[in-house]
Design a protein around this motif. Structure first.
Motif, PDB file in Angstrom:
ATOM      1  N   CYS A 144      -3.195 -58.282 -74.767  1.00  0.00           N
ATOM      2  CA  CYS A 144      -4.367 -58.410 -73.892  1.00  0.00           C
ATOM      3  C   CYS A 144      -5.274 -59.495 -74.424  1.00  0.00           C
ATOM      4  CB  CYS A 144      -5.109 -57.084 -73.790  1.00  0.00           C
ATOM      5  SG  CYS A 144      -6.076 -56.654 -75.254  1.00  0.00           S
ATOM      6  N   CYS A 185      -6.296 -59.949 -82.960  1.00  0.00           N
ATOM      7  CA  CYS A 185      -6.665 -60.868 -81.882  1.00  0.00           C
ATOM      8  C   CYS A 185      -8.168 -61.053 -81.837  1.00  0.00           C
ATOM      9  CB  CYS A 185      -6.192 -60.353 -80.529  1.00  0.00           C
ATOM     10  SG  CYS A 185      -7.140 -58.931 -79.944  1.00  0.00           S
ATOM     11  N   CYS A 187      -1.843 -55.725 -81.507  1.00  0.00           N
ATOM     12  CA  CYS A 187      -2.027 -56.728 -82.567  1.00  0.00           C
ATOM     13  C   CYS A 187      -2.544 -56.145 -83.871  1.00  0.00           C
ATOM     14  CB  CYS A 187      -3.022 -57.761 -82.063  1.00  0.00           C
ATOM     15  SG  CYS A 187      -4.614 -56.963 -81.713  1.00  0.00           S
ATOM     16  N   CYS A 213      -5.812 -53.390 -76.240  1.00  0.00           N
ATOM     17  CA  CYS A 213      -4.484 -52.765 -76.221  1.00  0.00           C
ATOM     18  C   CYS A 213      -3.971 -52.356 -77.594  1.00  0.00           C
ATOM     19  CB  CYS A 213      -3.473 -53.679 -75.538  1.00  0.00           C
ATOM     20  SG  CYS A 213      -2.946 -55.066 -76.548  1.00  0.00           S
TER      21      CYS A 213
HETATM   22  S1  FES Z   1      -6.168 -55.673 -78.673  1.00  0.00           S
HETATM   23 FE1  FES Z   1      -4.801 -56.456 -77.206  1.00  0.00          FE
HETATM   24  S2  FES Z   1      -3.950 -58.121 -78.290  1.00  0.00           S
HETATM   25 FE2  FES Z   1      -5.413 -57.392 -79.669  1.00  0.00          FE
END
Ligand code: FES
Ligand code: FES
Lengths: 165, 788
Positions: A40, A60, A48, A45
């Motif tokens: 995301c 991220c 990562c 999400c």
């Molecule tokens: S929280 Fe979705 S890529 Fe980092």
């Protein structure tokens, strides 16, 4: 370009990065550690998640430069040589993954939950603690089972990720 | 049952790479010399493009090229197509508007691509994309399917007057109208099946590479069906001849339908790679995914059920408007027609059914198959109608269902499908026991003592899977056959490679397919590998969707294994100087009937290759066989889900107190994997019923365009599920498999909304039943109680 010095999975790296580089880009593109995923662009999400100095971080959402001097553990560094980390083992044993895309982040978050909350985790705690990790495949049922079992196994002599970091 | 054969809960072979971070998804791949692609996308829902100025962008650091729709047209790259022809009531063909991979003169939804920037790094491409100047003349837009065909609505494609793509029907209108005219009771519902964004957690991606010396292209993409992608990109888009185009779908992080389709970005990546003679890598970010992945559902339906004095259903009548978005995606036309209206009989013997479906264009993202594809919409219509009818008639909803169940097979419905096997009573009974239906009243009273509302809801669903008999779907307009292929390669040392045309993106094929081989050949699953997802390795295949990989894909493997067994027996016969007819094969051992003479699997495979025991005239060396399996019928998984909810009328929060699923999937290869499929499907259905809804404002802006605004189910939103099965074998395929991938998503929304409406005591609860919606609905119940 500034240089970031970072220890990743026990190995020290000095990497030149553009200042806007995210930690996840450093890991995936500069070090080719592609086990850490991007799902995301709004820090929602958890695909990562890695550990920075022993704590779960959404890679991220962190600049590579902020990791200067830090010790980072990614999913690739969780197993102890040939033997899987008990949380990895638990995800396989309890079918806590389907497509596998959320899995590295899930496992890294799960280990962090155990590090913070201990190894006796009830279902509700696990579900609440997984708030930051989205899985579209499993309906979480087996992830919850896996985290509970992995937590117990970590206590029972399984290697703690924090100890390794 | 062997420890690794059919029916064993074998742990997944593929997991090792996923849990250690060593899997290989498209975005993990990096090709030497690659450039990164970033698309300039329309900020407007509907506009004509007056001018595009790329000069400033071209001068930006790192930029390799900026390409537009005009360049694409100059190079004669064809547009995207929908591969299923639907014919309207009046005999006219569906109205398919042009869909260029980069818009040339008009944009039709927010996110429509108008240019692509190629640069050395992703950030350079993104920065340069901001410098592309596009001069738009903004047009009025329409996003509501119910308003798309109104007089004066903005016209989206010239070929489709009033934005109507088709006005299709199925069933006998006169007979159905007559059934309603003589009905004792008619139940009517207005239903909106909310629009969903599939959101596989791996965003789409494509890497294209051009091999100048051989004038050949390779595409790595996030596809559920790489061969279909190659066929369409070659035959319809004209990118390259099929034999000069290789498509590889490596590890794919979930699909749920959204990765079946051929998308503009992969076409552009291929074309651009050939133009700039460097590999081109494109990875969608989540915001782009929300705007450009094909969405699901989005139906507006008026539905009616006719019943006689005994509570027997005598007719069902439906009128649906289906929103297909701004362009017709690859299989979009089939979803609200042959995958929807053909399931409107549910588990019931309904003598008369008539359905009309009008498909329309709107200025929104394309809509296509999403887990269940048409069947969740049909189940929602049927199961809401039946539940509401039971309430209106004062009959127990389980009893009304039982009274109307199909009980003898085969059963021909009035809407094409011929159900071949099932036992709907059995799954309903088992589910009622598991949920302890008898004591629901006690639990409800307890909830009420705490000031909570409690409700229970059923969904006895059926689906048509194992998609599909090629001749049948061909006669209904499909542009492809829907068989599956398999090749079994046995190596001299006895290890086995299975090449399949199906594709795994979470389903665990590497394990289940190996279990079939282990069962049949008596070899350990460790010595079996499954190869899929590469058009250079697997000759052809139709991919994975529609719960087809077990019923169709494994049937093809089974057929190929039959041939392997036949040939291996011949080899064993020569080795033991016996006739092949006298050889028995069991548990990996070949025995001469009635003797103790035997040879093992590894001896036979080695002899097949060294070929010392037979001459070329007697037998061909080697051990490799292929098969194509075309199903003779759809398969009909069915079952019963029961949801029990507790609602806090103060906050509108719905808590799922109990979830029971009893499914009949026919023969099950790996129960652990099947249960996982059920869990995941239920979660997506619960998401639809409680949380998810793609929402556009009147200007066509997607206001639920990120995980901050679109509520994905999280662990805390869901309970653990109680899952069990009943079993009637599927008679139409050799393994007796029905398929399990979509059932959860098909069954669950109706069960949940039936439970919530039961709790609040009225039917006006739209999806998603968010706390705000449920709070309003619950207030009516609270007020009624207070008045009593
Ligand atoms: S929280 Fe979705 S890529 Fe980092
Ligand atoms: S296993 Fe696919 S997203 Fe979690």
């Amino acid at each position: 370009m500034p240089t970031v010095t970072v220890t990743v999975n026990g190995k020290s790296h000095a990497v030149d990065v553009a200042p806007e580089t995210l930690l996840v880009e450093l890991l995936r593109e500069k070090l080719r550690l592609t086990g850490t995923h991007v799902g995301c662009d709004t820090s929602q999400c958890g695909a990562c998640v890695v550990h920075v100095d022993g704590a779960a971080v959404k890679s991220c959402t962190m600049l590579a430069m902020s990791a200067d001097g830090a010790s980072v553990t990614t999913i690739e560094g969780l197993a102890n040589g040939g033997s899987l980390h008990p949380m990895q083992e638990a995800f396989r044993e309890h079918h806590g993954l389907q497509c596998g895309f959320c899995t590295p982040g899930m496992i890294m978050s799960a280990v962090d939950i155990v590090n913070r909350k201990g190894s006796e985790l009830d279902e509700q705690t696990i579900r609440e603690e997984l708030e930051g990790n989205i899985c579209r495949c499993t309906g979480y049922h087996n992830i919850v089972k896996a985290v509970g079992a992995g937590a117990k196994a970590m206590k029972g002599g399984g290697k703690s990720a924090r100890a390794a970091e | 049952m062997s420890a690794t054969g059919i029916g064993a809960a074998v742990r997944r072979k593929e997991d090792q790479r996923f849990i250690t971070g060593t899997a290989n998804y498209t975005s993990d791949i990096s090709r030497p010399g690659e450039v990164r692609a970033w698309f300039v996308r329309s900020p407007h829902a509907h506009a004509t493009i007056k001018k595009i100025d790329t000069k400033a962008a071209e001068k930006m650091p790192g930029v390799v090229a900026v390409l537009t729709g005009a360049d694409l047209a100059n190079d004669k790259i064809g547009g995207l197509i929908c591969g299923w022809a639907i014919t309207s009531k009046d005999g006219s063909p569906m109205k398919m508007g042009a869909h260029p991979a980069i818009a040339a003169d008009k944009v039709r939804c927010v996110g429509d691509q108008v240019a692509v920037v190629l640069a050395e790094t992703l950030n350079q491409a993104r920065d340069a994309a901001e410098k592309v100047k596009v001069d738009y003349a903004v047009l009025p837009s329409v996003v509501d399917p119910a308003k798309a065909t109104a007089k004066g609505a903005p016209q989206i494609h010239d070929v489709a007057p009033n934005n109507q793509i088709y006005d299709w029907h199925i069933g006998d209108k006169n007979a159905t109208d007559a059934a309603f005219a003589s009905a004792k009771h008619v139940t009517k519902l207005e239903i909106v099946n909310n629009r969903l964004v599939p959101n596989a957690i791996e965003p789409r991606a494509a890497i294209a590479e051009y091999d100048q010396g051989n004038d050949a292209l390779t595409l790595w993409n996030t596809s559920q069906n790489p061969h279909v992608a190659r066929l369409v990109i070659s035959a319809f888009i004209g990118m390259a001849p099929e034999h000069k185009l290789r498509v590889i779908a490596p590890d794919v992080g979930g699909g749920f339908g959204s990765k079946i389709f051929i998308y503009p970005e992969e076409v552009v990546a291929l074309w651009a790679a050939r133009r700039v003679k460097r590999p081109v890598k494109w990875v969608s970010d989540r915001s782009e995914a929300f705007l450009t992945d094909a969405h699901g559902r989005d139906h507006v339906t008026h539905a009616e059920l006719a019943l006689d004095a005994d509570g027997k259903i005598t007719g069902l009548r439906v009128r649906t408007i289906a929103n297909l978005g701004a362009y017709m995606s690859t299989f979009s036309s089939s979803v609200p027609t042959y995958l929807y209206a053909t399931l409107l009989s549910g588990q019931y013997a309904i003598p008369n059914i008539y359905a009309e479906v009008e498909a329309v264009y709107t200025n929104t993202a394309p809509v296509d198959a999403y887990r269940g594809a048409g069947r969740p919409e049909a189940t929602f219509v049927v199961e809401r109608l039946v539940e509401v009818a039971a309430r209106e008639l004062g009959i127990d909803p389980a009893e009304l269902r039982r009274k109307n169940f199909v009980k003898s097979f085969p059963h021909q419905t009035p809407v094409i499908m011929a159900y071949d096997a099932g036992d709907y009573d059995a799954s309903l009974t088992k589910a009622m026991e598991m949920v302890d239906y008898r004591n629901f009243g006690k639990r409800k009273a307890e909830s009420e003592r705490k000031g909570k509302l409690r409700g229970i809801g059923f969904s006895t669903y059926i689906e048509a899977c194992g998609i599909a008999p090629s001749q049948a779907v061909g006669s209904l307009g499909a542009g492809v056959g829907l068989w599956e292929s398999a090749e079994v390669r046995v190596n001299p040392t006895g290890s086995v490679e299975i090449l399949t045309g199906s594709h795994s993106h979470g389903q665990g094929h590497e394990t289940t397919f190996a279990q079939l081989v282990s069962e049949r050949l008596g070899v350990p699953i460790e010595t079996v590998s499954v190869v899929h997802g590469d058009t250079d390795k697997v000759q052809f295949g139709m991919g994975t969707y529609g719960s087809r990989s077990g019923a169709v894909g494994m049937s093809a493997i089974s057929k190929a294994l039959d041939k392997i067994e036949d040939k291996a027996k011949k080899v064993a016969g020569y080795m033991m100087e016996a006739s092949a007819d006298d050889i028995e094969f069991k548990d990996g051992k070949f025995t001469v009937k009635g003797t103790d003479k035997s040879v093992g699997w590894g001896d036979v495979t080695l002899n097949a290759y060294v070929a010392h025991k037979f001459t070329g005239g007697q037998l061909e060396p080697g051990l490799k066989e292929g098969a194509f399996y075309d199903p003779t019928n759809f398969t009909f998984p069915a079952g019963c889900h029961i949801a029990e909810v507790e609602i806090d009328p103060e906050t509108g929060k719905t808590t799922i107190a109990n979830w029971v699923a009893v499914d009949d999937f026919g023969v099950i290869i790996n129960p652990m994997i099947v249960e996982g499929q059920v869990h995941g499907g239920i979660a997506q259905g619960v998401g639809q019923a409680l949380l998810e809804g793609a929402s556009y404002n009147a200007d066509g802006q997607l206001i639920t365009g990120s995980f901050m605004d679109y509520a994905m189910p999280r662990a805390g939103d869901l309970p653990s599920f109680k899952v069990d099965t009943t079993m009637t074998k599927c008679p139409s395929n050799p393994l007796g498999i029905k398929g399990c991938g979509e059932a959860g998503a098909i069954a669950s929304p109706a069960a949940l909304i039936n439970a919530i409406t039961n709790a609040v005591g009225h039917e006006n609860v739209p999806m998603p039943a968010t706390p705000g919606t449920v709070w309003k609905a619950a207030q009516r119940a609270v007020m009624k109680k207070a008045a009593e």
